[in-house]
Design a protein around this motif. Sequence first.
Motif, PDB file in Angstrom:
ATOM      1  N   SER A  19       0.814  -1.216   0.000  1.00 16.65           N
ATOM      2  CA  SER A  19       0.000   0.000   0.000  1.00 16.65           C
ATOM      3  C   SER A  19       0.848   1.267   0.000  1.00 16.65           C
ATOM      4  O   SER A  19       0.330   2.370  -0.151  1.00 16.65           O
ATOM      5  CB  SER A  19      -0.933   0.012   1.215  1.00 16.65           C
ATOM      6  OG  SER A  19      -0.167   0.023   2.400  1.00 16.65           O
ATOM      7  N   ALA A  20       2.167   1.121   0.168  1.00 13.32           N
ATOM      8  CA  ALA A  20       3.067   2.281   0.179  1.00 13.32           C
ATOM      9  C   ALA A  20       3.841   2.335  -1.136  1.00 13.32           C
ATOM     10  O   ALA A  20       3.648   1.516  -2.023  1.00 13.32           O
ATOM     11  CB  ALA A  20       4.032   2.189   1.358  1.00 13.32           C
ATOM     12  N   GLN A  21       4.702   3.333  -1.232  1.00 14.53           N
ATOM     13  CA  GLN A  21       5.578   3.471  -2.377  1.00 14.53           C
ATOM     14  C   GLN A  21       7.003   3.663  -1.877  1.00 14.53           C
ATOM     15  O   GLN A  21       7.233   4.336  -0.879  1.00 14.53           O
ATOM     16  CB  GLN A  21       5.179   4.688  -3.211  1.00 14.53           C
ATOM     17  CG  GLN A  21       3.796   4.586  -3.800  1.00 14.53           C
ATOM     18  CD  GLN A  21       3.464   5.829  -4.591  1.00 14.53           C
ATOM     19  OE1 GLN A  21       4.029   6.049  -5.642  1.00 14.53           O
ATOM     20  NE2 GLN A  21       2.555   6.627  -4.082  1.00 14.53           N
ATOM     21  N   GLN A  57       3.193   7.097   1.542  1.00 19.52           N
ATOM     22  CA  GLN A  57       1.852   6.727   1.108  1.00 19.52           C
ATOM     23  C   GLN A  57       1.487   7.449  -0.182  1.00 19.52           C
ATOM     24  O   GLN A  57       1.904   8.596  -0.392  1.00 19.52           O
ATOM     25  CB  GLN A  57       0.827   7.087   2.197  1.00 19.52           C
ATOM     26  CG  GLN A  57       1.004   6.288   3.470  1.00 19.52           C
ATOM     27  CD  GLN A  57       0.835   4.802   3.226  1.00 19.52           C
ATOM     28  OE1 GLN A  57      -0.120   4.353   2.604  1.00 19.52           O
ATOM     29  NE2 GLN A  57       1.803   4.024   3.694  1.00 19.52           N
ATOM     30  N   PRO A  58       0.698   6.802  -1.065  1.00 19.48           N
ATOM     31  CA  PRO A  58       0.211   7.493  -2.263  1.00 19.48           C
ATOM     32  C   PRO A  58      -0.526   8.772  -1.853  1.00 19.48           C
ATOM     33  O   PRO A  58      -1.219   8.790  -0.829  1.00 19.48           O
ATOM     34  CB  PRO A  58      -0.738   6.482  -2.901  1.00 19.48           C
ATOM     35  CG  PRO A  58      -0.264   5.153  -2.407  1.00 19.48           C
ATOM     36  CD  PRO A  58       0.236   5.414  -1.010  1.00 19.48           C
ATOM     37  N   GLY A  59      -0.348   9.830  -2.626  1.00 19.00           N
ATOM     38  CA  GLY A  59      -0.983  11.111  -2.331  1.00 19.00           C
ATOM     39  C   GLY A  59      -0.126  12.043  -1.503  1.00 19.00           C
ATOM     40  O   GLY A  59      -0.443  13.218  -1.353  1.00 19.00           O
ATOM     41  N   THR A  60       0.991  11.544  -0.948  1.00 20.07           N
ATOM     42  CA  THR A  60       1.902  12.382  -0.162  1.00 20.07           C
ATOM     43  C   THR A  60       2.508  13.458  -1.056  1.00 20.07           C
ATOM     44  O   THR A  60       2.854  13.197  -2.203  1.00 20.07           O
ATOM     45  CB  THR A  60       3.035  11.531   0.455  1.00 20.07           C
ATOM     46  OG1 THR A  60       2.467  10.561   1.325  1.00 20.07           O
ATOM     47  CG2 THR A  60       4.032  12.396   1.217  1.00 20.07           C
ATOM     48  N   LEU A  61       2.631  14.671  -0.532  1.00 26.24           N
ATOM     49  CA  LEU A  61       3.305  15.756  -1.236  1.00 26.24           C
ATOM     50  C   LEU A  61       4.756  15.775  -0.774  1.00 26.24           C
ATOM     51  O   LEU A  61       5.049  16.070   0.382  1.00 26.24           O
ATOM     52  CB  LEU A  61       2.646  17.104  -0.947  1.00 26.24           C
ATOM     53  CG  LEU A  61       3.332  18.320  -1.579  1.00 26.24           C
ATOM     54  CD1 LEU A  61       3.318  18.223  -3.105  1.00 26.24           C
ATOM     55  CD2 LEU A  61       2.672  19.602  -1.108  1.00 26.24           C
ATOM     56  N   LEU A  62       5.664  15.430  -1.681  1.00 19.63           N
ATOM     57  CA  LEU A  62       7.095  15.474  -1.412  1.00 19.63           C
ATOM     58  C   LEU A  62       7.626  16.786  -1.977  1.00 19.63           C
ATOM     59  O   LEU A  62       7.515  17.047  -3.169  1.00 19.63           O
ATOM     60  CB  LEU A  62       7.794  14.283  -2.080  1.00 19.63           C
ATOM     61  CG  LEU A  62       9.320  14.239  -1.968  1.00 19.63           C
ATOM     62  CD1 LEU A  62       9.745  14.049  -0.516  1.00 19.63           C
ATOM     63  CD2 LEU A  62       9.876  13.125  -2.847  1.00 19.63           C
TER      64      LEU A  62
END
Length: 81
Positions: A19-21, A57-62
Motif C-alpha cells: 500500500s506504500a511506495q 503513502q500514495p498522495g503524499t506531497l514530497l
Amino acid sequence: YTPCWGSFKPVVTKTADGSAQIVTVTTEVEGTYVYYTTDGSEPSPESALYTSPLHLQPGTLLRTLSLYHGQPQESVYDYRL
C-alpha cells in the motif's frame, strides 16, 4: 563560457510496495544534497536530508530543495506521489 553541469532538479522515481511506495531521489550533479519535507512545509537546509529510499503513502506531497556547495539551486520542486 560556463560549462553545463546538468540539472539540480531532483529526479524522483517510485515503485509500489504493497500500500506504500518506495521513493528514490537522485540528481544529475554529483555533490548535490537534497532536503525534503512531506508535511507541505517549505524545505530548507534544516529539513530532512535525503540519504536513502523513502517509504511514503500514495498522495503524499514530497517537496524538495537542492543544495550544491551549501547554496540553494533552482527552486523548490513538488512531487505528488
